[in-house]
Motif scaffolding. Structure first.
Motif, PDB file in Angstrom:
ATOM      1  N   VAL A 239      25.882  17.422  30.352  1.00  0.00           N
ATOM      2  CA  VAL A 239      26.143  16.375  29.363  1.00  0.00           C
ATOM      3  C   VAL A 239      26.455  15.056  30.068  1.00  0.00           C
ATOM      4  O   VAL A 239      25.931  13.993  29.714  1.00  0.00           O
ATOM      5  CB  VAL A 239      27.299  16.780  28.428  1.00  0.00           C
ATOM      6  N   GLY A 240      27.305  15.118  31.097  1.00  0.00           N
ATOM      7  CA  GLY A 240      27.658  13.907  31.844  1.00  0.00           C
ATOM      8  C   GLY A 240      26.448  13.255  32.489  1.00  0.00           C
ATOM      9  O   GLY A 240      26.312  12.023  32.484  1.00  0.00           O
TER      10      GLY A 240
ATOM     11  N   ASP B  20      24.487  26.334  26.275  1.00  0.00           N
ATOM     12  CA  ASP B  20      25.298  27.241  27.090  1.00  0.00           C
ATOM     13  C   ASP B  20      25.148  28.653  26.540  1.00  0.00           C
ATOM     14  O   ASP B  20      25.650  28.960  25.469  1.00  0.00           O
ATOM     15  CB  ASP B  20      26.765  26.786  27.051  1.00  0.00           C
TER      16      ASP B  20
ATOM     17  N   GLU C 264      24.916  16.524  23.537  1.00  0.00           N
ATOM     18  CA  GLU C 264      25.920  17.565  23.296  1.00  0.00           C
ATOM     19  C   GLU C 264      25.548  18.856  23.992  1.00  0.00           C
ATOM     20  O   GLU C 264      24.376  19.111  24.316  1.00  0.00           O
ATOM     21  CB  GLU C 264      26.108  17.800  21.800  1.00  0.00           C
ATOM     22  N   SER C 265      26.566  19.659  24.258  1.00  0.00           N
ATOM     23  CA  SER C 265      26.391  21.003  24.798  1.00  0.00           C
ATOM     24  C   SER C 265      26.673  21.996  23.684  1.00  0.00           C
ATOM     25  O   SER C 265      27.709  21.903  23.015  1.00  0.00           O
ATOM     26  CB  SER C 265      27.354  21.240  25.968  1.00  0.00           C
TER      27      SER C 265
ATOM     28  N   ASP D 273      30.212  27.133  30.730  1.00  0.00           N
ATOM     29  CA  ASP D 273      30.689  26.041  29.873  1.00  0.00           C
ATOM     30  C   ASP D 273      30.921  24.766  30.678  1.00  0.00           C
ATOM     31  O   ASP D 273      30.597  23.663  30.237  1.00  0.00           O
ATOM     32  CB  ASP D 273      31.963  26.457  29.139  1.00  0.00           C
ATOM     33  N   GLN D 274      31.458  24.946  31.907  1.00  0.00           N
ATOM     34  CA  GLN D 274      31.692  23.782  32.762  1.00  0.00           C
ATOM     35  C   GLN D 274      30.372  23.143  33.184  1.00  0.00           C
ATOM     36  O   GLN D 274      30.232  21.922  33.199  1.00  0.00           O
ATOM     37  CB  GLN D 274      32.494  24.200  33.999  1.00  0.00           C
ATOM     38  N   ARG D 275      29.387  23.981  33.497  1.00  0.00           N
ATOM     39  CA  ARG D 275      28.080  23.435  33.886  1.00  0.00           C
ATOM     40  C   ARG D 275      27.446  22.689  32.715  1.00  0.00           C
ATOM     41  O   ARG D 275      26.772  21.678  32.892  1.00  0.00           O
ATOM     42  CB  ARG D 275      27.162  24.555  34.372  1.00  0.00           C
ATOM     43  N   GLY D 276      27.653  23.211  31.502  1.00  0.00           N
ATOM     44  CA  GLY D 276      27.143  22.509  30.331  1.00  0.00           C
ATOM     45  C   GLY D 276      27.724  21.113  30.217  1.00  0.00           C
ATOM     46  O   GLY D 276      27.008  20.151  29.916  1.00  0.00           O
ATOM     47  N   GLU D 277      29.021  20.982  30.469  1.00  0.00           N
ATOM     48  CA  GLU D 277      29.647  19.668  30.403  1.00  0.00           C
ATOM     49  C   GLU D 277      29.136  18.757  31.516  1.00  0.00           C
ATOM     50  O   GLU D 277      29.006  17.539  31.331  1.00  0.00           O
ATOM     51  CB  GLU D 277      31.166  19.808  30.485  1.00  0.00           C
ATOM     52  N   GLU D 278      28.849  19.344  32.680  1.00  0.00           N
ATOM     53  CA  GLU D 278      28.282  18.543  33.774  1.00  0.00           C
ATOM     54  C   GLU D 278      26.909  17.992  33.395  1.00  0.00           C
ATOM     55  O   GLU D 278      26.585  16.836  33.677  1.00  0.00           O
ATOM     56  CB  GLU D 278      28.182  19.389  35.048  1.00  0.00           C
TER      57      GLU D 278
END
Length: 352
Positions: free
Chosen positions: A99-100, A84, A111-112, A92-97
């Motif tokens: 990761v999912g 990110d 990990e992000s 940050d939200q796209r990074g978590e997406e």
């Protein structure tokens, strides 16, 4: 029925790279007098880990999918890292997406990593530096044997053209290496897709129903690579016909072979142009072919503290004129507060 041709192509590319990684990790038995050492009980080493750097775009998602499919068959653990850069709202939200999505593919660890992008070298170079620093740190932390990158033949063509525009010499025209290193790991980064086009990766994602995120920066004309991708290369293909990307990728490989040979020549020649105190002798440098001499000068400047990324062809040409066009000129200031000057037939390159 086998997989779609695009999926088969990316899986084959990844399989070949994973085989290379395994081969390099396999120790070669030492030759001795013929005696077979007695086996000693020990814990088997854990399976090697290979990480994929994934932005969520088509290239890296296709790569992540292929790694998840091929790695278990070879006894390799597969994980993923997304970086990110914090340059867009909601990054940050796209990074978590991402990761999912990687977890859904079966990758672990995943990990992000959030990074802070500086200003040195412009926004693209600064983002790249921050990204690779984060990937290097992740590889060390997880003990990864390699990191896979999703650069395609199209990315290679763009890199060659950018190097040509900078006038940085044959090494710049050689583009990205299929294998390159990080701190303490000369072969950390692997680029399986350099012979595949971007469309193949996108098609592989489509037929596998893999969600893809299209980075708006890739279409933003504020970025040089984006202008090249959407304006420069299409204009070249319109003027010269199809096949420009393939030709540029071939140019990269040919240039890399030539640059490697010249680098080896310069390494061998360097000791012969230094005096007993280790200083470069101008007369001996003058006798070398320019391509070899300039490599020696560049290496000497970097060893003195000049940052490699800030040391351009024009800097080395100025230093070279102290050898080939000596008229009593003064010292040459180089990046990193390094100074090159001629003194008594010697070339002195040191921190100013």
């Amino acid at each position: 029925m086998g997989p779609h041709p695009a999926v088969a192509a990316i899986r084959l590319a990844v399989r070949r790279v994973l085989h290379d990684v395994l081969t390099e990790l396999t120790p070669v038995p030492a030759l001795d007098s013929g005696r077979v050492p007695a086996p000693t009980p020990h814990e088997p080493p854990p399976p090697p880990l290979v990480l994929v750097a994934c932005s969520g775009g088509a290239d890296s998602m296709a790569l992540a999918s292929a790694l998840a499919f091929e790695a278990p068959k070879l006894g390799i653990r597969a994980g993923g890292i997304t970086v990110d850069h914090g340059l867009q709202s909601g990054s940050d939200q796209r990074g978590e997406e991402v990761v999912g999505r990687l977890v859904e593919l079966g990758l672990t660890p995943v990990e992000s990593l959030a990074v802070t992008v500086g200003r040195d070298g412009g926004p693209e170079a600064a983002a790249r530096d921050a990204r690779y620093a984060a990937l290097d740190a992740a590889a060390e932390r997880h003990g990864a044997a390699a990191i896979l990158l999703g650069h395609t033949r199209d990315d290679q063509a763009e890199t060659v053209l950018l190097g040509l525009a900078r006038g940085s010499g044959i090494r710049s025209l050689s583009g990205m290496a299929a294998v390159s290193g990080g701190p303490g790991a000369a072969r950390r980064y692997r680029r399986p897709f350099l012979h595949l086009d971007r469309q193949t990766a996108r098609k592989a994602c489509m037929v596998q129903s893999l969600p893809v995120w299209d980075d708006p920066h890739n279409a933003d004309p504020a970025y040089t690579r984006s202008r090249l991708r959407h304006e420069g290369l299409p204009a070249l293909e319109k003027a010269l016909g199809k096949g420009v990307v393939e030709a540029l990728a071939r140019t990269a490989q040919l240039s890399r072979d030539d640059a490697d040979a010249l680098d080896a020549w310069a390494s061998q020649a360097e000791a012969s142009v230094r005096d007993a105190a280790g200083l470069l002798e101008c007369a001996k440098l003058y006798a070398l072919p320019p391509a070899v001499r300039r490599r020696i000068l560049r290496r000497a400047a970097i060893e003195a503290g000049a940052p490699a990324g800030s040391l351009f062809a024009r800097h080395i040409e100025e230093v070279d004129r102290l050898i080939t066009g000596w008229r009593g000129q003064g010292a040459i200031n180089l990046p990193g507060k390094v100074v090159a000057q001629r003194q008594g037939g010697r070339l002195v390159i040191r921190q100013g």
